[in-house]
Design a protein around this motif. Structure first.
Motif, mmCIF file in Angstrom:
data_model
loop_
_atom_site.group_PDB
_atom_site.id
_atom_site.type_symbol
_atom_site.label_atom_id
_atom_site.label_comp_id
_atom_site.label_asym_id
_atom_site.label_seq_id
_atom_site.Cartn_x
_atom_site.Cartn_y
_atom_site.Cartn_z
ATOM 1 N N ASP A 174 -50.732 -34.590 -11.808
ATOM 2 C CA ASP A 174 -50.521 -34.394 -10.518
ATOM 3 C C ASP A 174 -51.525 -33.818 -9.792
ATOM 4 O OD1 ASP A 174 -47.524 -34.865 -10.289
ATOM 5 O OD2 ASP A 174 -47.368 -33.315 -11.641
ATOM 6 N N VAL A 175 -52.360 -34.571 -8.767
ATOM 7 C CA VAL A 175 -53.563 -34.159 -8.202
ATOM 8 C C VAL A 175 -53.430 -33.752 -6.789
ATOM 9 C CG1 VAL A 175 -55.749 -34.964 -7.592
ATOM 10 C CG2 VAL A 175 -54.879 -35.599 -9.895
ATOM 11 N N GLU A 176 -53.917 -32.741 -6.405
ATOM 12 C CA GLU A 176 -53.984 -32.413 -5.108
ATOM 13 C C GLU A 176 -55.616 -32.135 -4.662
ATOM 14 O OE1 GLU A 176 -52.197 -29.347 -1.912
ATOM 15 O OE2 GLU A 176 -51.518 -29.620 -3.850
ATOM 16 N N ALA A 177 -56.004 -32.759 -3.859
ATOM 17 C CA ALA A 177 -57.325 -32.755 -3.337
ATOM 18 C C ALA A 177 -57.701 -32.925 -1.857
ATOM 19 C CB ALA A 177 -58.180 -34.002 -4.002
ATOM 20 N N LYS A 178 -58.852 -32.347 -1.419
ATOM 21 C CA LYS A 178 -59.148 -32.425 0.111
ATOM 22 C C LYS A 178 -60.750 -32.726 0.109
ATOM 23 C CE LYS A 178 -56.497 -28.474 1.173
ATOM 24 N NZ LYS A 178 -56.218 -27.155 1.639
ATOM 25 N N VAL A 179 -60.889 -33.468 1.050
ATOM 26 C CA VAL A 179 -62.321 -33.738 1.534
ATOM 27 C C VAL A 179 -62.734 -33.591 2.818
ATOM 28 C CG1 VAL A 179 -62.254 -35.912 -0.434
ATOM 29 C CG2 VAL A 179 -61.695 -36.232 2.059
ATOM 30 N N GLY A 180 -64.043 -33.413 2.928
ATOM 31 C CA GLY A 180 -64.624 -33.068 4.446
ATOM 32 C C GLY A 180 -66.074 -33.644 4.496
ATOM 33 N N GLY A 181 -66.527 -33.364 5.849
ATOM 34 C CA GLY A 181 -67.839 -34.091 6.080
ATOM 35 C C GLY A 181 -67.387 -35.761 6.354
ATOM 36 N N LYS A 182 -68.396 -36.384 6.185
ATOM 37 C CA LYS A 182 -68.393 -37.983 6.403
ATOM 38 C C LYS A 182 -67.317 -38.615 5.535
ATOM 39 C CE LYS A 182 -73.051 -38.931 7.565
ATOM 40 N NZ LYS A 182 -74.400 -39.716 7.140
ATOM 41 N N LEU A 183 -66.943 -37.903 4.389
ATOM 42 C CA LEU A 183 -65.865 -38.724 3.657
ATOM 43 C C LEU A 183 -64.592 -38.512 4.403
ATOM 44 C CD1 LEU A 183 -66.929 -37.192 -0.002
ATOM 45 C CD2 LEU A 183 -66.970 -39.493 0.922
#
Length: 175
Positions: free
Chosen positions: A108-117
């Motif tokens: 079970d994965v929980e992830a966040k991305v920021g910036g251009k992504l």
């Protein structure tokens, strides 16, 4: 972003667990990994280059392990920075259970991305994450050794990673 899945790995839980704690195995299995160093106790540092849609970046980050139950479970948390491309951070709970084919690995994965992504949109990010996970587990299975007795007859007695090395040595004459 959240993602859950299960993968059947043709190796016993102790072998899979040990592989997930080895920087050498992680470097061989994480798509785009250029360097993975560290220990399970102190955490790992990694350098990974990836292209997500039109954005290509080299991420440098730290990965920590916690809630470790030998051969059964571990929690992975990490954060990586890719300069102008942005950042990614998150975690995964990984459980291992014996199965008829070897080990049933659930995550079970929980992830966040920021910036251009983050500007690429969740559909692209989610598709990329699924592709990365699938490639990681395919690489892990290959690294742990082909379990197909109907192979080409050249099955190595060593690391199980010789298929990747084989073409290079054939082309260059180096091993």
């Amino acid at each position: 972003m959240q993602m859950s899945d299960q993968k059947e790995i043709a190796a016993d839980p102790a072998t899979v667990y040990a592989a997930l704690l080895s920087p050498e195995v992680l470097k061989a299995c994480v798509p785009g990994a250029q360097e993975v160093t560290g220990t399970p106790e102190d955490g790992f540092e990694a350098t990974v280059t990836q292209k997500v849609g039109p954005v290509k970046a080299t991420f440098k980050g730290q990965v920590g392990l916690s809630d470790m139950v030998e051969n059964e479970k571990l929690t992975i948390s990490g954060e990586g920075k890719g300069g102008a491309a942005g950042f990614a951070k998150g975690g995964a709970v990984v459980t291992l259970a014996p199965s008829e084919g070897g080990t049933l690995l659930s995550y079970d994965v929980e992830a966040k991305v920021g910036g251009k992504l983050a500007q690429l949109g969740s559909r692209i990010i989610d598709g990329f994450a699924k592709k990365m996970a699938d490639q990681f587990f395919a690489n892990l299975q290959a690294h742990l050794g082909p379990q197909d007795p109907g192979g080409d007859g050249d099955a190595p007695g060593g690391e199980g990673n010789d298929e990747k090395k084989g073409w290079f040595s054939k082309v260059t004459g180096r091993g």
